[in-house]
Motif scaffolding. Structure first.
Motif, PDB file in Angstrom:
ATOM      1  N   ALA A 154       0.831  -1.205   0.000  1.00 29.62           N
ATOM      2  CA  ALA A 154       0.000   0.000   0.000  1.00 29.62           C
ATOM      3  C   ALA A 154       0.867   1.257   0.000  1.00 29.62           C
ATOM      4  CB  ALA A 154      -0.940  -0.003   1.206  1.00 29.62           C
ATOM      5  N   ALA A 155       1.938   1.231   0.790  1.00 27.60           N
ATOM      6  CA  ALA A 155       2.852   2.377   0.809  1.00 27.60           C
ATOM      7  C   ALA A 155       3.520   2.558  -0.546  1.00 27.60           C
ATOM      8  CB  ALA A 155       3.902   2.192   1.902  1.00 27.60           C
ATOM      9  N   ALA A 156       3.891   1.456  -1.178  1.00 35.32           N
ATOM     10  CA  ALA A 156       4.539   1.530  -2.489  1.00 35.32           C
ATOM     11  C   ALA A 156       3.584   2.067  -3.557  1.00 35.32           C
ATOM     12  CB  ALA A 156       5.062   0.160  -2.897  1.00 35.32           C
ATOM     13  N   ILE A 157       2.305   1.727  -3.445  1.00 33.88           N
ATOM     14  CA  ILE A 157       1.316   2.248  -4.395  1.00 33.88           C
ATOM     15  C   ILE A 157       1.313   3.778  -4.357  1.00 33.88           C
ATOM     16  CG2 ILE A 157      -1.178   2.394  -4.856  1.00 33.88           C
ATOM     17  CD1 ILE A 157      -1.357  -0.583  -4.030  1.00 33.88           C
ATOM     18  N   LEU A 158       1.388   4.333  -3.151  1.00 36.06           N
ATOM     19  CA  LEU A 158       1.462   5.795  -3.011  1.00 36.06           C
ATOM     20  C   LEU A 158       2.796   6.322  -3.541  1.00 36.06           C
ATOM     21  CD1 LEU A 158      -0.065   6.265   0.559  1.00 36.06           C
ATOM     22  CD2 LEU A 158      -1.207   6.571  -1.648  1.00 36.06           C
ATOM     23  N   GLU A 159       3.878   5.648  -3.208  1.00 34.00           N
ATOM     24  CA  GLU A 159       5.204   6.086  -3.649  1.00 34.00           C
ATOM     25  C   GLU A 159       5.318   6.122  -5.164  1.00 34.00           C
ATOM     26  OE1 GLU A 159       7.907   3.337  -1.849  1.00 34.00           O
ATOM     27  OE2 GLU A 159       7.358   3.941   0.188  1.00 34.00           O
ATOM     28  N   GLU A 160       4.612   5.228  -5.826  1.00 33.13           N
ATOM     29  CA  GLU A 160       4.714   5.143  -7.287  1.00 33.13           C
ATOM     30  C   GLU A 160       3.677   6.001  -8.012  1.00 33.13           C
ATOM     31  OE1 GLU A 160       7.263   4.008  -8.589  1.00 33.13           O
ATOM     32  OE2 GLU A 160       8.121   2.691  -7.068  1.00 33.13           O
ATOM     33  N   GLY A 161       3.051   6.928  -7.279  1.00 31.49           N
ATOM     34  CA  GLY A 161       2.290   7.959  -7.968  1.00 31.49           C
ATOM     35  C   GLY A 161       0.788   7.924  -7.839  1.00 31.49           C
ATOM     36  N   HIS A 162       0.241   6.969  -7.077  1.00 27.14           N
ATOM     37  CA  HIS A 162      -1.201   6.927  -6.879  1.00 27.14           C
ATOM     38  C   HIS A 162      -1.635   7.912  -5.794  1.00 27.14           C
ATOM     39  CE1 HIS A 162      -0.477   3.069  -8.873  1.00 27.14           C
ATOM     40  NE2 HIS A 162      -1.742   3.039  -9.194  1.00 27.14           N
ATOM     41  N   ALA A 163      -2.882   8.331  -5.870  1.00 21.71           N
ATOM     42  CA  ALA A 163      -3.447   9.187  -4.830  1.00 21.71           C
ATOM     43  C   ALA A 163      -3.816   8.381  -3.592  1.00 21.71           C
ATOM     44  CB  ALA A 163      -4.682   9.911  -5.361  1.00 21.71           C
ATOM     45  N   GLU A 164      -4.159   7.107  -3.792  1.00 22.96           N
ATOM     46  CA  GLU A 164      -4.446   6.221  -2.666  1.00 22.96           C
ATOM     47  C   GLU A 164      -4.314   4.774  -3.124  1.00 22.96           C
ATOM     48  OE1 GLU A 164      -8.509   5.444  -1.360  1.00 22.96           O
ATOM     49  OE2 GLU A 164      -9.254   6.760  -2.956  1.00 22.96           O
ATOM     50  N   ALA A 165      -4.167   3.899  -2.155  1.00 21.23           N
ATOM     51  CA  ALA A 165      -4.205   2.453  -2.423  1.00 21.23           C
ATOM     52  C   ALA A 165      -5.638   2.006  -2.192  1.00 21.23           C
ATOM     53  CB  ALA A 165      -3.240   1.718  -1.504  1.00 21.23           C
ATOM     54  N   GLY A 223      -5.498   1.480  -7.611  1.00 19.47           N
ATOM     55  CA  GLY A 223      -6.015   2.699  -7.014  1.00 19.47           C
ATOM     56  C   GLY A 223      -5.997   3.820  -8.038  1.00 19.47           C
ATOM     57  N   PRO A 224      -6.525   4.986  -7.656  1.00 15.72           N
ATOM     58  CA  PRO A 224      -6.576   6.109  -8.585  1.00 15.72           C
ATOM     59  C   PRO A 224      -5.280   6.918  -8.586  1.00 15.72           C
ATOM     60  CG  PRO A 224      -7.675   6.701  -6.548  1.00 15.72           C
ATOM     61  CD  PRO A 224      -7.240   5.269  -6.397  1.00 15.72           C
ATOM     62  N   LEU A 225      -4.947   7.439  -9.742  1.00 11.70           N
ATOM     63  CA  LEU A 225      -3.926   8.470  -9.837  1.00 11.70           C
ATOM     64  C   LEU A 225      -4.573   9.805  -9.470  1.00 11.70           C
ATOM     65  CD1 LEU A 225      -1.923   7.760 -13.135  1.00 11.70           C
ATOM     66  CD2 LEU A 225      -1.631   6.775 -10.865  1.00 11.70           C
ATOM     67  N   PRO A 226      -3.775  10.859  -9.244  1.00 17.01           N
ATOM     68  CA  PRO A 226      -4.380  12.179  -9.005  1.00 17.01           C
ATOM     69  C   PRO A 226      -5.309  12.620 -10.139  1.00 17.01           C
ATOM     70  CG  PRO A 226      -2.090  12.208  -8.328  1.00 17.01           C
ATOM     71  CD  PRO A 226      -2.318  10.881  -8.995  1.00 17.01           C
ATOM     72  N   SER A 227      -5.090  12.113 -11.348  1.00 13.60           N
ATOM     73  CA  SER A 227      -5.958  12.419 -12.491  1.00 13.60           C
ATOM     74  C   SER A 227      -7.355  11.831 -12.343  1.00 13.60           C
ATOM     75  CB  SER A 227      -5.336  11.861 -13.772  1.00 13.60           C
ATOM     76  OG  SER A 227      -5.315  10.437 -13.738  1.00 13.60           O
TER      77      SER A 227
END
Length: 208
Positions: free
Chosen positions: A32-43, A78-82
């Motif tokens: 979950a932390a890596a999902i955020l680190e790789e550019g997602h807005a949330e996991a 999860g979603p990207l900021p887009s």
């Protein structure tokens, strides 16, 4: 494309997280932390289904300790900021080569997923893509082990039209984005799923 690339980067790091001796929950927190680190807005979701838990397609995480020799299903997104969503499933073997029957069944699954993706093009019905995946798995004697639809649309929502399932006669059109994710599940033993997002193009499909 950006969402697909971002979740691919997380899967590329999976050896950091999924190790014998760790619990599914521990691995899931790191993923979950890596999902955020790789550019997602949330996991939005993290499934870590190890060993027999992998036979449940909608498992979450648990305190089960991952063991050497386990087959582990990792379904994340999860979603990207887009606002566009990722969703990708890979199946991993931990610590050592899995048993021959696991490797054989996985090879069938891989072929089914590849054939289903290859069937995607404008004008083909959603149910035809499902049927292609199902036929490969059924001919190998594993049809009763494939217990869910082949896919779902994705975009600003994780699950939306078109649903890639028997009975959906909707014809595919260029620009439609959806998952192709057949699976095989041996209750009480192990499971496997391969999920890619594809976009219908003028002449076929682009795998994201």
């Amino acid at each position: 494309r950006a969402a697909g690339a971002a979740i691919d980067r997380v899967h590329a790091r999976m050896a950091e997280f999924v190790k014998a001796g760790r619990t599914e929950a521990q691995a899931g927190a790191d993923i979950a932390a890596a999902i955020l680190e790789e550019g997602h807005a949330e996991a939005a979701f993290v499934i870590v289904g190890s060993g027999p838990n992998g036979a449940s397609p909608h498992h979450d995480v648990s305190d089960r300790v991952i063991e050497a020799g386990d087959v582990v299903v990792i379904d994340i997104g999860g979603p990207l900021p887009s606002g566009y969503n990722s969703d990708s499933t890979r199946t991993y073997a931990v610590g050592r080569e899995p048993a021959i029957q696991v490797r054989e069944a996985y090879a069938v699954l891989q072929h089914a997923q590849e054939q289903a993706v290859a069937s995607v093009r404008p004008g083909v019905t959603a149910e035809k893509v499902d049927a292609v995946a199902r036929r490969v798995i059924t001919e190998a004697g594993l049809g009763e082990r494939f217990i869910h639809r082949t896919g779902h649309g994705i975009g600003m929502d994780v699950h939306e039209e078109p649903y890639i399932v028997g009975g959906n006669a909707r014809r595919l059109e260029p620009g439609m984005a959806f998952s192709v994710e057949p699976g095989v599940y041996l209750d009480g033993e192990w499971g496997a799923r391969i999920e890619d997002i594809v976009v219908v193009t003028a002449g076929g499909a682009e795998r994201l």
